[in-house]
Design a protein around this motif. Structure first.
Motif, PDB file in Angstrom:
ATOM      1  N   ARG A  16       3.024   0.090  -4.201  1.00 50.70           N
ATOM      2  CA  ARG A  16       4.587   0.415  -4.478  1.00 50.70           C
ATOM      3  C   ARG A  16       5.251   0.012  -3.238  1.00 50.70           C
ATOM      4  O   ARG A  16       4.807   0.432  -2.459  1.00 50.70           O
ATOM      5  CB  ARG A  16       4.981   1.529  -5.071  1.00 50.70           C
ATOM      6  CG  ARG A  16       4.372   1.829  -6.551  1.00 50.70           C
ATOM      7  CD  ARG A  16       4.720   3.150  -7.224  1.00 50.70           C
ATOM      8  NE  ARG A  16       3.764   4.132  -6.778  1.00 50.70           N
ATOM      9  CZ  ARG A  16       4.136   5.394  -7.171  1.00 50.70           C
ATOM     10  NH1 ARG A  16       4.935   5.635  -7.849  1.00 50.70           N
ATOM     11  NH2 ARG A  16       3.377   6.155  -6.460  1.00 50.70           N
ATOM     12  N   ARG A  17       6.572  -0.653  -3.445  1.00 45.86           N
ATOM     13  CA  ARG A  17       7.206  -0.805  -2.203  1.00 45.86           C
ATOM     14  C   ARG A  17       8.537   0.147  -2.511  1.00 45.86           C
ATOM     15  O   ARG A  17       9.082   0.190  -3.577  1.00 45.86           O
ATOM     16  CB  ARG A  17       7.718  -2.358  -2.276  1.00 45.86           C
ATOM     17  CG  ARG A  17       6.720  -3.222  -1.993  1.00 45.86           C
ATOM     18  CD  ARG A  17       6.266  -3.292  -0.608  1.00 45.86           C
ATOM     19  NE  ARG A  17       5.357  -4.297  -0.588  1.00 45.86           N
ATOM     20  CZ  ARG A  17       4.143  -4.387   0.353  1.00 45.86           C
ATOM     21  NH1 ARG A  17       3.866  -3.211   1.116  1.00 45.86           N
ATOM     22  NH2 ARG A  17       3.311  -5.255   0.319  1.00 45.86           N
ATOM     23  N   TRP A  18       8.584   1.049  -1.338  1.00 47.21           N
ATOM     24  CA  TRP A  18       9.907   1.926  -1.576  1.00 47.21           C
ATOM     25  C   TRP A  18      11.002   1.588  -0.685  1.00 47.21           C
ATOM     26  O   TRP A  18      10.765   1.207   0.602  1.00 47.21           O
ATOM     27  CB  TRP A  18       9.432   3.342  -1.168  1.00 47.21           C
ATOM     28  CG  TRP A  18       8.347   3.917  -2.070  1.00 47.21           C
ATOM     29  CD1 TRP A  18       6.762   3.819  -2.076  1.00 47.21           C
ATOM     30  CD2 TRP A  18       8.765   4.574  -3.297  1.00 47.21           C
ATOM     31  NE1 TRP A  18       6.383   4.259  -2.875  1.00 47.21           N
ATOM     32  CE2 TRP A  18       7.353   4.916  -3.787  1.00 47.21           C
ATOM     33  CE3 TRP A  18       9.704   4.899  -3.980  1.00 47.21           C
ATOM     34  CZ2 TRP A  18       6.968   5.601  -4.802  1.00 47.21           C
ATOM     35  CZ3 TRP A  18       9.578   5.617  -5.134  1.00 47.21           C
ATOM     36  CH2 TRP A  18       8.129   5.824  -5.754  1.00 47.21           C
ATOM     37  N   SER A  19      12.009   1.237  -1.275  1.00 46.23           N
ATOM     38  CA  SER A  19      13.377   0.931  -0.371  1.00 46.23           C
ATOM     39  C   SER A  19      13.817   2.126   0.793  1.00 46.23           C
ATOM     40  O   SER A  19      13.489   3.319   0.193  1.00 46.23           O
ATOM     41  CB  SER A  19      14.273   0.643  -1.142  1.00 46.23           C
ATOM     42  OG  SER A  19      15.027   1.756  -1.831  1.00 46.23           O
ATOM     43  N   ARG A  20      14.430   1.981   1.460  1.00 45.54           N
ATOM     44  CA  ARG A  20      15.060   2.994   2.260  1.00 45.54           C
ATOM     45  C   ARG A  20      15.853   4.076   1.662  1.00 45.54           C
ATOM     46  O   ARG A  20      15.675   5.112   1.823  1.00 45.54           O
ATOM     47  CB  ARG A  20      15.902   2.471   3.668  1.00 45.54           C
ATOM     48  CG  ARG A  20      16.386   3.633   4.488  1.00 45.54           C
ATOM     49  CD  ARG A  20      16.674   3.157   6.052  1.00 45.54           C
ATOM     50  NE  ARG A  20      17.078   4.116   6.622  1.00 45.54           N
ATOM     51  CZ  ARG A  20      16.293   4.735   7.601  1.00 45.54           C
ATOM     52  NH1 ARG A  20      15.122   4.360   7.855  1.00 45.54           N
ATOM     53  NH2 ARG A  20      16.882   5.811   8.379  1.00 45.54           N
ATOM     54  N   ALA A  21      16.546   3.421   0.582  1.00 49.30           N
ATOM     55  CA  ALA A  21      17.457   4.292  -0.278  1.00 49.30           C
ATOM     56  C   ALA A  21      16.471   5.245  -0.914  1.00 49.30           C
ATOM     57  O   ALA A  21      16.805   6.434  -1.213  1.00 49.30           O
ATOM     58  CB  ALA A  21      18.447   3.296  -0.926  1.00 49.30           C
ATOM     59  N   ASP A  22      15.655   4.587  -1.607  1.00 43.31           N
ATOM     60  CA  ASP A  22      14.347   5.469  -2.266  1.00 43.31           C
ATOM     61  C   ASP A  22      13.882   6.731  -1.445  1.00 43.31           C
ATOM     62  O   ASP A  22      13.766   7.898  -1.833  1.00 43.31           O
ATOM     63  CB  ASP A  22      13.401   4.540  -3.088  1.00 43.31           C
ATOM     64  CG  ASP A  22      14.053   3.737  -4.190  1.00 43.31           C
ATOM     65  OD1 ASP A  22      15.095   4.142  -4.897  1.00 43.31           O
ATOM     66  OD2 ASP A  22      13.383   2.646  -4.493  1.00 43.31           O
ATOM     67  N   LYS A  23      13.480   6.284  -0.402  1.00 37.85           N
ATOM     68  CA  LYS A  23      12.782   7.408   0.617  1.00 37.85           C
ATOM     69  C   LYS A  23      13.697   8.405   0.766  1.00 37.85           C
ATOM     70  O   LYS A  23      13.555   9.524   0.854  1.00 37.85           O
ATOM     71  CB  LYS A  23      12.216   6.397   1.730  1.00 37.85           C
ATOM     72  CG  LYS A  23      11.239   5.726   1.579  1.00 37.85           C
ATOM     73  CD  LYS A  23      10.829   4.872   3.034  1.00 37.85           C
ATOM     74  CE  LYS A  23       9.760   3.799   2.833  1.00 37.85           C
ATOM     75  NZ  LYS A  23       9.613   3.281   4.311  1.00 37.85           N
ATOM     76  N   GLU A  24      14.982   7.864   1.120  1.00 34.83           N
ATOM     77  CA  GLU A  24      16.038   8.825   1.537  1.00 34.83           C
ATOM     78  C   GLU A  24      16.482   9.946   0.371  1.00 34.83           C
ATOM     79  O   GLU A  24      16.401  11.073   0.646  1.00 34.83           O
ATOM     80  CB  GLU A  24      17.283   8.397   1.946  1.00 34.83           C
ATOM     81  CG  GLU A  24      17.348   7.605   3.330  1.00 34.83           C
ATOM     82  CD  GLU A  24      18.459   6.773   3.579  1.00 34.83           C
ATOM     83  OE1 GLU A  24      19.468   6.642   2.892  1.00 34.83           O
ATOM     84  OE2 GLU A  24      18.313   6.403   4.894  1.00 34.83           O
ATOM     85  N   ARG A  25      16.535   9.410  -0.953  1.00 36.00           N
ATOM     86  CA  ARG A  25      16.756  10.194  -1.965  1.00 36.00           C
ATOM     87  C   ARG A  25      15.504  11.173  -2.357  1.00 36.00           C
ATOM     88  O   ARG A  25      15.910  12.149  -2.369  1.00 36.00           O
ATOM     89  CB  ARG A  25      16.921   9.086  -3.301  1.00 36.00           C
ATOM     90  CG  ARG A  25      17.207   9.920  -4.445  1.00 36.00           C
ATOM     91  CD  ARG A  25      17.179   9.038  -5.552  1.00 36.00           C
ATOM     92  NE  ARG A  25      16.053   8.006  -5.811  1.00 36.00           N
ATOM     93  CZ  ARG A  25      15.188   8.374  -6.465  1.00 36.00           C
ATOM     94  NH1 ARG A  25      14.778   9.345  -6.794  1.00 36.00           N
ATOM     95  NH2 ARG A  25      14.073   7.239  -6.664  1.00 36.00           N
ATOM     96  N   LEU A  26      14.075  10.604  -1.982  1.00 35.54           N
ATOM     97  CA  LEU A  26      13.113  11.530  -2.146  1.00 35.54           C
ATOM     98  C   LEU A  26      13.000  12.646  -1.163  1.00 35.54           C
ATOM     99  O   LEU A  26      12.851  13.717  -1.506  1.00 35.54           O
ATOM    100  CB  LEU A  26      11.985  10.897  -2.502  1.00 35.54           C
ATOM    101  CG  LEU A  26      11.749   9.927  -3.729  1.00 35.54           C
ATOM    102  CD1 LEU A  26      10.639   9.001  -3.640  1.00 35.54           C
ATOM    103  CD2 LEU A  26      11.739  10.643  -5.060  1.00 35.54           C
ATOM    104  N   VAL A  27      13.187  12.349  -0.028  1.00 33.90           N
ATOM    105  CA  VAL A  27      13.369  13.212   1.000  1.00 33.90           C
ATOM    106  C   VAL A  27      14.401  14.211   1.033  1.00 33.90           C
ATOM    107  O   VAL A  27      14.173  15.546   1.187  1.00 33.90           O
ATOM    108  CB  VAL A  27      13.569  12.750   2.640  1.00 33.90           C
ATOM    109  CG1 VAL A  27      13.858  13.537   3.401  1.00 33.90           C
ATOM    110  CG2 VAL A  27      12.225  11.606   2.826  1.00 33.90           C
ATOM    111  N   VAL A  28      15.519  13.840   0.567  1.00 37.76           N
ATOM    112  CA  VAL A  28      16.751  14.663   0.305  1.00 37.76           C
ATOM    113  C   VAL A  28      16.321  15.681  -0.848  1.00 37.76           C
ATOM    114  O   VAL A  28      16.675  16.940  -0.853  1.00 37.76           O
ATOM    115  CB  VAL A  28      17.830  14.027  -0.049  1.00 37.76           C
ATOM    116  CG1 VAL A  28      18.935  15.000  -0.627  1.00 37.76           C
ATOM    117  CG2 VAL A  28      18.623  13.369   1.211  1.00 37.76           C
TER     118      VAL A  28
END
Length: 83
Positions: A16-28
């Protein structure tokens, strides 16, 4: 030795490829009070190590200072007199 069930996976298995926005959302999401990294990882079918890596890559540092502890002042030990 007998094999009772054999499962064959076919097709292309891709990462799976995760966009930076997805990564930030999950980290938050992992930083919300009372939420653990493990809970977020299970909810989104991720390895929790990946979330920790993203947190590190995004420069997220949690406050690791203990909460609720007060400084303690001590007195030097009293030496017992031997008689």
């Amino acid at each position: 030795m007998t094999v009772e069930r054999l499962e064959i996976l076919s097709g292309v298995v891709r990462r799976r490829r995760w966009s930076r926005a997805d990564k930030e959302r999950l980290v938050v999401e992992t930083l919300e009070p009372g939420v653990t990294v493990t809970e977020v990882a299970r909810r989104h079918d991720l390895d929790r190590g990946l979330l920790y890596r993203w947190r590190q890559e995004l420069g997220v540092v949690r406050n690791t200072e203990p909460v609720g502890f007060l400084p303690v002042e001590g007195k030097p030990p009293v030496r017992a007199a031997f008689r």
